[in-house]
Design an enzyme around this catalytic site. Structure first.
Site, PDB file in Angstrom:
ATOM      1  N   SER A 182     -24.534  14.083 -15.673  1.00  0.00           N
ATOM      2  CA  SER A 182     -23.924  12.788 -15.410  1.00  0.00           C
ATOM      3  C   SER A 182     -24.673  11.611 -16.022  1.00  0.00           C
ATOM      4  O   SER A 182     -24.095  10.533 -16.164  1.00  0.00           O
ATOM      5  CB  SER A 182     -23.761  12.591 -13.903  1.00  0.00           C
ATOM      6  OG  SER A 182     -24.966  12.888 -13.229  1.00  0.00           O
ATOM      7  N   HIS A 210     -18.183  16.313 -13.477  1.00  0.00           N
ATOM      8  CA  HIS A 210     -17.756  15.446 -14.581  1.00  0.00           C
ATOM      9  C   HIS A 210     -16.918  16.187 -15.623  1.00  0.00           C
ATOM     10  O   HIS A 210     -16.489  15.583 -16.602  1.00  0.00           O
ATOM     11  CB  HIS A 210     -18.963  14.801 -15.260  1.00  0.00           C
ATOM     12  CG  HIS A 210     -19.463  13.589 -14.537  1.00  0.00           C
ATOM     13  ND1 HIS A 210     -18.791  12.391 -14.561  1.00  0.00           N
ATOM     14  CD2 HIS A 210     -20.547  13.399 -13.767  1.00  0.00           C
ATOM     15  CE1 HIS A 210     -19.451  11.507 -13.829  1.00  0.00           C
ATOM     16  NE2 HIS A 210     -20.515  12.089 -13.335  1.00  0.00           N
ATOM     17  N   LYS A 241     -13.527  12.115  -9.150  1.00  0.00           N
ATOM     18  CA  LYS A 241     -13.707  11.507 -10.469  1.00  0.00           C
ATOM     19  C   LYS A 241     -12.371  11.506 -11.205  1.00  0.00           C
ATOM     20  O   LYS A 241     -11.500  10.729 -10.867  1.00  0.00           O
ATOM     21  CB  LYS A 241     -14.854  12.199 -11.188  1.00  0.00           C
ATOM     22  CG  LYS A 241     -16.164  11.856 -10.476  1.00  0.00           C
ATOM     23  CD  LYS A 241     -17.398  12.431 -11.072  1.00  0.00           C
ATOM     24  CE  LYS A 241     -18.602  11.834 -10.342  1.00  0.00           C
ATOM     25  NZ  LYS A 241     -19.628  12.822 -10.021  1.00  0.00           N
TER      26      LYS A 241
HETATM   27  C1  LIG Z   1     -20.433  12.826  -8.810  1.00  0.00           C
HETATM   28  C2  LIG Z   1     -21.094  14.153  -8.768  1.00  0.00           C
HETATM   29  C3  LIG Z   1     -21.128  14.898  -7.595  1.00  0.00           C
HETATM   30  C4  LIG Z   1     -20.632  14.342  -6.285  1.00  0.00           C
HETATM   31  O1  LIG Z   1     -19.244  14.276  -6.238  1.00  0.00           O
HETATM   32  P1  LIG Z   1     -18.550  13.328  -5.148  1.00  0.00           P
HETATM   33  O2  LIG Z   1     -17.194  13.908  -5.018  1.00  0.00           O
HETATM   34  O3  LIG Z   1     -18.581  11.940  -5.680  1.00  0.00           O
HETATM   35  O4  LIG Z   1     -19.353  13.463  -3.891  1.00  0.00           O
HETATM   36  C5  LIG Z   1     -21.686  16.159  -7.639  1.00  0.00           C
HETATM   37  N1  LIG Z   1     -22.202  16.666  -8.783  1.00  0.00           N
HETATM   38  C6  LIG Z   1     -22.214  15.961  -9.933  1.00  0.00           C
HETATM   39  C7  LIG Z   1     -22.781  16.558 -11.169  1.00  0.00           C
HETATM   40  C8  LIG Z   1     -21.660  14.675  -9.958  1.00  0.00           C
HETATM   41  O5  LIG Z   1     -21.683  13.980 -11.092  1.00  0.00           O
END
Ligand SMILES: *Cc1c(COP(=O)(O)O)cnc(C)c1O
Length: 394
Positions: A182, A210, A241
């Protein structure tokens, strides 16, 4: 009487002095390609709303219809009385989409990672983890109390070396990586890691937060992108996301999912999604299948914006996805750059230590399928002008 929390105030003062104190930006419109934050219209390069689904008419309608029919809350945790028909339909829909036996949905991607790793391992077990894995993986590893072995970023040979050393050690082995990282926007080396896991009998787990809706056919993620179907036992995805709503899920065998129904603590001890969330997510999977042009546009915009940044002389690191960092070095400079960009009309987040290593601070950009060429050109011009003024570009 002295304040026992005074140390928090001192820490905040420190951050102010160092220039790393951050005020929350308040969104006053929908999350879109251009949004209003703190009273100012800016080009939004800071959301994970890759495909514009947060405001898609079909998701909006599905959510409203669910509110009308089922109310605003589920009333309980999944295992007591909070499993609605919509929750089961969403899990079946995702399992079919990902071509796996079964799926369990959690309240967030964070809960999915932390709840799963801690549930399936014990203190006698071993975790082999990429050094840049997401915080929710790290927390899940810690909660499991298993022994944690960290390998250098994307170094499959180092990961395999650790697994080989563990061959003669008791306990289960879990090899775990992000599908897309990320902070740098690079893709995890799944083929090498999967082979290493297979050679040493380790469980393979991939966090595709992602990559969900971004990589693979119709956004099926990195397992689909690399053709690794059936070889990754635990696939995590997010609904927060590209899917545009909220939630996380785990895909895998029926046994894995039923085990998590019995032992994953966020599933057992935290209330399930409101019906509107489940209904909107269900609609999102229809959109992923029926409007693949959104993903094509996302990648066309990604290529265009990245090329523009590189042509202007910016260092975009090792990105291979819509997440494109603009490297600046020191955290204070990254935060100052981000503030100056905002004043000039672009929202892009400054990121420094401890989220990324010291000296690797950056401003992170994420384009979406809904940005127009005109908006991307305007954003590039603002990046160039502000960076020259600040001496970031020569
Ligand atoms: C954003 C993210 C999460 C968390 O996801 P949410 O649904 O926002 O809690 C977990 N792992 C990675 C790699 C992320 O980028």
């Amino acid at each position: 009487m002295s304040n026992p929390l005074a140390y928090l105030h001192d820490q905040l003062e420190d951050w102010r002095t160092q220039g790393t104190y951050q005020r929350l930006r308040v969104l006053e419109s929908e999350s879109a390609a251009e949004s209003r934050f703190d009273g100012k219209e800016v080009i939004n390069l800071a959301s994970n709303n890759y495909l514009g689904l947060t405001t898609h008419p079909r998701l909006r309608e599905a959510a409203l219809e669910a509110v009308r029919r089922f109310g605003v809350g589920s009333g309980a945790v999944r295992t007591i009385s909070g499993t609605m028909r919509l929750h089961m339909q969403l899990e079946e829909r995702i399992a079919a989409f990902k071509n796996v036996e079964a799926c369990v949905v959690f309240q967030s991607g964070f809960a999915a990672n932390a709840g799963t790793v801690s549930a399936i391992l014990t203190p006698e077990d071993h975790i082999v983890s990429d050094e840049l894995n997401h915080a929710s993986i790290i927390d899940g590893c810690r909660l499991s109390k298993a022994k944690i072995h960290v390998f250098p970023h994307k170094d499959t040979a180092a990961a395999e070396k650790i697994l080989a050393e563990l061959d003669s050690v008791a306990g289960r082995k879990l090899l775990i990586t992000d599908g897309v990282f990320s902070m740098d926007g690079d893709i995890g080396p799944l083929p090498g890691l999967v082979e290493a896991a297979e050679r040493h009998g380790a469980i393979m787990m991939v966090d595709d937060a992602h990559a969900s809706g971004v990589l693979g056919r119709n956004g099926r993620g990195t397992i689909d992108h690399f053709g690794m179907h059936g070889r990754v036992q635990v696939q995590v995805g997010t609904l927060s996301k590209a899917v545009g709503v909220l939630g996380g899920y785990v895909c895998g065998s029926r046994d894995l999912i039923e085990f998590l129904y019995h032992r994953a603590r966020p599933f057992l001890f935290s209330t399930s999604h409101p019906p509107a969330v489940a209904a909107a997510c269900l609609a999102a999977f229809d959109v992923l299948e029926q409007e693949p042009e959104r993903i094509d546009q996302l990648w066309a915009n990604t290529r265009y914006f990245k090329q523009g940044l590189v042509a202007a002389g910016f260092d975009t690191g090792i990105s291979e996805t819509p997440i494109t960092p603009v490297m600046v070095g020191e955290a204070r400079l990254a935060f100052e750059f981000s503030r100056a960009l905002f004043d000039a009309g672009v929202l892009a987040t400054g990121i420094g230590f401890p989220t990324v290593p010291k000296g690797r601070a950056r401003v992170r950009t994420i384009v979406t399928s809904t940005h127009t060429r005109e908006e991307l050109d305007r954003a590039l011009e603002i990046f160039r002008t502000v960076a020259r003024r600040m001496g970031i570009l020569g």
